[in-house]
Write an enzyme that holds these catalytic residues in place. Sequence first.
Site, PDB file in Angstrom:
ATOM      1  N   GLU A 129       0.851  -1.183   0.000  1.00  0.00           N
ATOM      2  CA  GLU A 129       0.000   0.000   0.000  1.00  0.00           C
ATOM      3  C   GLU A 129       0.902   1.253   0.000  1.00  0.00           C
ATOM      4  O   GLU A 129       1.864   1.311   0.767  1.00  0.00           O
ATOM      5  CB  GLU A 129      -0.895   0.027   1.242  1.00  0.00           C
ATOM      6  N   MET A 134       0.790  -2.790   8.785  1.00  0.00           N
ATOM      7  CA  MET A 134       0.031  -2.933   7.537  1.00  0.00           C
ATOM      8  C   MET A 134      -0.902  -4.122   7.629  1.00  0.00           C
ATOM      9  O   MET A 134      -0.507  -5.211   8.027  1.00  0.00           O
ATOM     10  CB  MET A 134       1.024  -3.070   6.368  1.00  0.00           C
ATOM     11  N   ASN A 168      -2.266  -6.325   5.660  1.00  0.00           N
ATOM     12  CA  ASN A 168      -2.335  -7.368   4.629  1.00  0.00           C
ATOM     13  C   ASN A 168      -3.232  -8.520   5.077  1.00  0.00           C
ATOM     14  O   ASN A 168      -3.122  -8.993   6.207  1.00  0.00           O
ATOM     15  CB  ASN A 168      -0.942  -7.919   4.362  1.00  0.00           C
ATOM     16  N   HIS A 218      -6.287  -1.751  15.419  1.00  0.00           N
ATOM     17  CA  HIS A 218      -6.513  -1.054  14.151  1.00  0.00           C
ATOM     18  C   HIS A 218      -6.329  -1.997  12.954  1.00  0.00           C
ATOM     19  O   HIS A 218      -7.216  -2.090  12.096  1.00  0.00           O
ATOM     20  CB  HIS A 218      -5.558   0.140  14.054  1.00  0.00           C
ATOM     21  N   GLU A 219      -5.197  -2.679  12.910  1.00  0.00           N
ATOM     22  CA  GLU A 219      -4.945  -3.551  11.750  1.00  0.00           C
ATOM     23  C   GLU A 219      -5.952  -4.696  11.715  1.00  0.00           C
ATOM     24  O   GLU A 219      -6.430  -5.087  10.654  1.00  0.00           O
ATOM     25  CB  GLU A 219      -3.514  -4.092  11.759  1.00  0.00           C
ATOM     26  N   HIS A 231      -9.277  -3.579  10.315  1.00  0.00           N
ATOM     27  CA  HIS A 231      -9.251  -3.407   8.857  1.00  0.00           C
ATOM     28  C   HIS A 231      -9.761  -4.653   8.120  1.00  0.00           C
ATOM     29  O   HIS A 231     -10.163  -4.570   6.969  1.00  0.00           O
ATOM     30  CB  HIS A 231      -7.821  -3.128   8.372  1.00  0.00           C
ATOM     31  N   GLU A 271      -9.705   4.308   6.452  1.00  0.00           N
ATOM     32  CA  GLU A 271      -8.843   4.774   7.544  1.00  0.00           C
ATOM     33  C   GLU A 271      -9.602   5.562   8.607  1.00  0.00           C
ATOM     34  O   GLU A 271      -9.421   5.333   9.794  1.00  0.00           O
ATOM     35  CB  GLU A 271      -7.657   5.569   7.002  1.00  0.00           C
TER      36      GLU A 271
HETATM   37  N1  B3K Z   1      -2.861   1.015   5.709  1.00  0.00           N
HETATM   38  C1  B3K Z   1      -1.554   1.178   6.292  1.00  0.00           C
HETATM   39  C2  B3K Z   1      -0.842   2.413   5.854  1.00  0.00           C
HETATM   40  C3  B3K Z   1      -0.171   2.323   4.535  1.00  0.00           C
HETATM   41  C4  B3K Z   1       0.683   3.520   4.279  1.00  0.00           C
HETATM   42  C5  B3K Z   1       1.217   3.525   2.891  1.00  0.00           C
HETATM   43  N2  B3K Z   1       2.184   4.569   2.685  1.00  0.00           N
HETATM   44  C6  B3K Z   1      -1.600   1.133   7.771  1.00  0.00           C
HETATM   45  C7  B3K Z   1      -2.899   1.446   8.397  1.00  0.00           C
HETATM   46  O1  B3K Z   1      -3.449   2.516   8.287  1.00  0.00           O
HETATM   47  O2  B3K Z   1      -3.446   0.575   9.010  1.00  0.00           O
HETATM   48 ZN    ZN Z   2      -5.348   1.900   8.818  1.00  0.00          ZN
END
Ligand code: B3K
Ligand code: ZN
Length: 869
Positions: free
Chosen positions: A122, A263, A265, A297-298, A301, A320
């Site tokens: 990302e 991140m 993923n 947080h992750e 997502h 976000e």
């Molecule tokens: N989604 C990632 C952030 C990615 C940043 C790319 N430069 C972490 C987060 O917000 O959970």
């Molecule tokens: Zn995030």
Amino acid sequence: MSQKTAKYRKDYQAPDFTIHSVDLTFELDPSQTRVTNTMVVERQGSHQRPLVLDGEGLQLIQVSLDDKTLNGDDYSVNDQQLVVSTDKDRFTLTIINDINPSQNKALEGLYLAENTYCTQCEAEGFRRITFYLDRPDVLARFTTTIIGDKSQYPYLLSNGNLIKTEQCGDKHVAVWQDPYPKPSYLFALVAGDFDVLRDSFTTREGRDVKLELFVDKGNLDRSEHAMTSLKNAMKWDEERFGLVYDLDIYMVVAVDFFNMGAMENKGLNVFNAKYVLANPATATDQDFLNIESVIGHEYFHNWTGNRITCRDWFQLSLKEGLTVFRDQEFSSDLGSRAVNRIQDVKIIRSHQFTEDAGPMAHPIRPDKVLEMNNFYTVTVYNKGAEVIRMLHTLLGEAGFQRGMQLYVERHDGQAVTCEDFVAAMEAANEQDFSQFRRWYSQAGTPQVEADVDFDQDKQQLNIALRQTTPATPGQSEKLPFHIPVKISAVTPSGQVITLNEGLLHLQKEQQQFVINGDFSAKLQAGEQPVVSLFDNFSAPVKVSRKISANDLRTLMAHAPDPVSRWDASQQLFGELIHQAIAQQTTVKLDQQTISACRQLLTSDADPALIALALTPPGAATLADNYDEIPVEQLRHNLKQLKKQLAQALKDDVMARYQQLTATLKAHDYQLQGDDISQRQLRNTLLSYLAEINDDAAWFESVYEQADNMTDTLAVLQAVTWTEHSVAEELLNRFDQQWQGEKLVMDKWFQTQALADNDATVARIETLMQHADFSLDNPNRVYSLLAAFTQNLAQFHRADGAGYRLIGGVIQTLNDSNPQVASRLLSAFMSWKRYDAHRQALMKQQLEELSALPNLASDLQEKVENSLAA
Ligand code: B3K
Ligand code: ZN
């Protein structure tokens, strides 16, 4: 590098092709990793345009289409794209290309750092791995085969489920399959050697999920808190949002080299080790809380981001803002809601308002982007979360959850827009949010002027509100926002008055509200109610209102909302400093404010809230009130204010400090609410004691008695930031004890970077030579150099030494890691807010950057916007 051109939100077009499945094979090699990428591609619609794939820095080896190797007539390639011409509507395309992970210092795409292969895709990093439709609205099923040396990389990981392993000589092979279609930005691969903490979670549907946490060898004793936080997050999301995890395995890998926090993923989160590793000896209470919040947080997502993703990157706040709101609520449900809220408000005031006032101001859903990585901002994230919170305020918990449920029902498995989210909230609640949508499209911080008047005859409250929003780049005219204003009132002696309305809807430019309540039952003859506006910071706005210091002190002691109690203290302190600067004198703390502080300090309120209320606003928050920031006066008066407060409350501070120390010492360190809160007050008081007590031996003994990092760091910071005589001694001891422990040393670097001391620039130059420092590691850059940019007086030294130091580092990082360089550059963007002399010096740094022949797009965008301001 810098030929990138800006993209506009309005130009969105659906993709010409989609990719149904992608099979990736990685033959791992430090300097020449071979990637074989087989995609099933299908044309969308009836056009005849060629297939245009993104690709950056790739060594193309071969392209074949439905088993036929293509030659140069069928495709063309440059350093941005691979264009394949075909008239087929559905076909299999196989691309072979090489990449060089060990030379990848930008830490985007696939990189090798300290013998761990790791990816970050990302926003647009996947195109540095292979040619692809690298955009979030192309959702494909991924299968990933990893071939690597068995002894060096015993763990070969990717998204989804492990479906096959194989041995071949000194190599081994792992095949992973992710059953959920996903955009390329959620792809991940990790290969390395780790210690693994294993656990499991049983979902409310009774399914067992394997949990695996991968950390550097020898770090298992620091990984438990992250695992506990993960299980708490999974449970919380089921209970509060009804959202259940969907794969059989959830993996988290902690790495030392990472540009940001973590991140999400799919099934394989990659984390900056800083947000995983902690034990009481190495991590502070705040570190533990941050880990809980980032792990949450992750994890959150997985639904808000992965199952439902963004149609295009302009919609970033869709995932976000919402996910930050969710992690804030998670932390608040598990810990102190008031403390969490105050910390969130502080971030908005110290950072987001500044961004709104600068040359890169953008709405939470930006309209124009050159480098997407520049838009992972406090505006998209934190103001985005405030916008979600306002929806929550307008709808209430039940209505908000109805909206969430409909949003998930409608859009699971899709790539959607912020508009889709708002529409679901509306439809589920039969609401019209036409005006509310302006929060998505208009940038800038609204200013609300408030006039509160009590009509004694009618026993009614008249509240007049007026809103304006300053122009921001590209948006000169602003329309009124729908602003939720939470209100409450107390009598002068602090009794709560019941109002007929607790929530006002400010929707026009100017509005009058007449409020009834049980005034006559509560007020003595001739008394006026004391009214609190924007309780719980009910909207991300600045408020200006004439309110007496007396009323502020009443609110500080008695406002029903804890956030408003804290806010009243901040207004009191802010006003004292503001007056001193306006009158060009030195701040003078008055007796009434001193008594109010003493009363609070000796009260039985939550110690953490006392600590927050006794801490004046930071320099950044105060600076935001000025068109031209008075650097020297702010620094001088802030120092004075703290000194005077310490002096005036000396005995009470010492008494409470001793009492808290005794209570805490009675048992071992515990990471638990009351203890965290007590340590917070104890350590705030310690910082006041350092202002006035020059007894070196006493502070040395405090340092020696500290049996956890929270207390150790507190004393180190207190003495360093007050230029105490014992500072050097303790800094040396810390270095001796912790050198080699990189995450701990980051605290040591940061403490020195934040010292308002005329030797700080020279010291930082020396520290950059320290064995534990390296410009290649983002955490080191953030702790020493990004921290320094927050040091108002030293970064903005009148001789320009601070600017030259950071400007030089930005130039170096432009070549190796532009994303990290770009973070440092933010400090120069507000150059127009300083005096002419400083402006010239800051501008000079911007101009030097702009003249670089290979300026990265990350920097180009910020430099251009800043110079155009
Ligand atoms: N989604 C990632 C952030 C990615 C940043 C790319 N430069 C972490 C987060 O917000 O959970
Ligand atoms: Zn995030």
